[in-house]
Design an enzyme around this catalytic site. Structure first.
Site, PDB file in Angstrom:
ATOM      1  N   LYS A   1       0.882  -1.392   0.196  1.00  0.00           N
ATOM      2  CA  LYS A   1       0.245  -0.309  -0.087  1.00  0.00           C
ATOM      3  C   LYS A   1       1.059   1.402  -0.199  1.00  0.00           C
ATOM      4  O   LYS A   1       0.696   2.744  -0.180  1.00  0.00           O
ATOM      5  CB  LYS A   1      -0.590   0.598   1.625  1.00  0.00           C
ATOM      6  CG  LYS A   1      -1.474  -1.280   1.395  1.00  0.00           C
ATOM      7  CD  LYS A   1      -2.642  -1.090  -0.537  1.00  0.00           C
ATOM      8  CE  LYS A   1      -4.051  -3.145   0.516  1.00  0.00           C
ATOM      9  NZ  LYS A   1      -4.564  -2.574  -0.683  1.00  0.00           N
ATOM     10  N   CYS A   2       1.806   0.902  -0.198  1.00  0.00           N
ATOM     11  CA  CYS A   2       2.639   2.117   0.135  1.00  0.00           C
ATOM     12  C   CYS A   2       3.173   2.865  -1.743  1.00  0.00           C
ATOM     13  O   CYS A   2       2.629   2.178  -2.835  1.00  0.00           O
ATOM     14  CB  CYS A   2       4.662   1.622  -0.316  1.00  0.00           C
ATOM     15  SG  CYS A   2       5.826   2.756   0.062  1.00  0.00           S
ATOM     16  N   GLY A   3       3.455   4.445  -1.498  1.00  0.00           N
ATOM     17  CA  GLY A   3       3.352   4.873  -2.975  1.00  0.00           C
ATOM     18  C   GLY A   3       4.062   4.896  -4.112  1.00  0.00           C
ATOM     19  O   GLY A   3       4.554   4.547  -5.381  1.00  0.00           O
TER      20      GLY A   3
END
Length: 156
Positions: free
Chosen positions: A34-36
Site C-alpha cells: 500500500k506504499c506509494g
C-alpha cells in the site's frame, strides 16, 4: 558470516535457508503493497525476469513498519502482488526490518551497511555471488538503476 547463514520463512510458511542461493546474486528488498512506491514491484519483477536465467533472484520481505503501509496478511500480500504487479519472485512472511524485533537477516544487513536504520519501504540490498553485500540502495532508487550493478555482479 554472510546472508547465506540465515534462514527465512517463505510467505506460504515454509522455512528456507538462504544458502540455497550460494553462488548467485540477490536483491533483497523490504516491500509494502500500500506504499506509494509499490509500483517498484514492476521494476523488480522486470529485473528478475531479465536476469534470473543468469542466476539473479529478487527476495521480497513485506514490512508494516512504515506508516502501516502493509496491513495485509501474508496470503493477501502474495495474492495482491501477483494480481496487481505480476510478481513471480520469492516473497517472504511479513517481518520487522528495524528495532529489537527486526528479523536477524535485516539486523545483519543494517549492521553491515553502517548501522543506518532502514528509512522506508523498498530499500534494496544487492548481494554478490559470495553472499556479501555489494551495495545498498535507498527507497527512491528505482529498480532499473540497479541494473548496471547487477550486470557487474553477474559478470564477476
Amino acid at each position: 558470516m554472510s546472508v547465506y547463514d540465515f534462514t527465512v520463512t517463505e510467505i506460504g510458511g515454509g522455512e528456507v535457508s538462504l544458502s540455497k542461493y550460494k553462488g548467485k546474486p540477490l536483491v533483497i528488498v523490504n516491500t509494502a503493497s500500500k506504499c506509494g512506491l509499490a509500483p517498484q514491484f514492476e521494476g523488480l519483477e522486470e529485473l528478475y525476469e531479465k536476469y534470473k536465467e543468469q542466476g539473479l533472484t529478487v527476495l521480497g520481505f513485506p514490512s508494516n513498519q512504515f506508516m502501516n503501509q502493509e496491513p495485509l496478511s501474508n496470503e493477501e500480500i502474495e495474492s495482491h502482488c501477483q494480481l496487481t504487479y505480476n510478481v513471480s519472485f520469492p516473497l517472504h512472511e511479513k517481518i520487522k526490518v528495524n528495532g529489537d524485533d527486526a528479523s536477524p537477516l535485516y539486523k545483519y544487513l543494517v549492521e553491515q551497511t553502517g548501522n543506518k536504520a532502514i528509512k522506508w519501504n523498498f530499500t534494496k540490498f544487492l548481494i554478490g555471488k559470495d553472499g556479501e553485500i555489494v551495495e545498498r540502495f535507498g527507497s527512491m532508487t528505482k529498480p532499473e538503476k540497479l541494473e548496471d550493478s547487477i550486470v557487474k555482479v553477474l559478470n564477476d
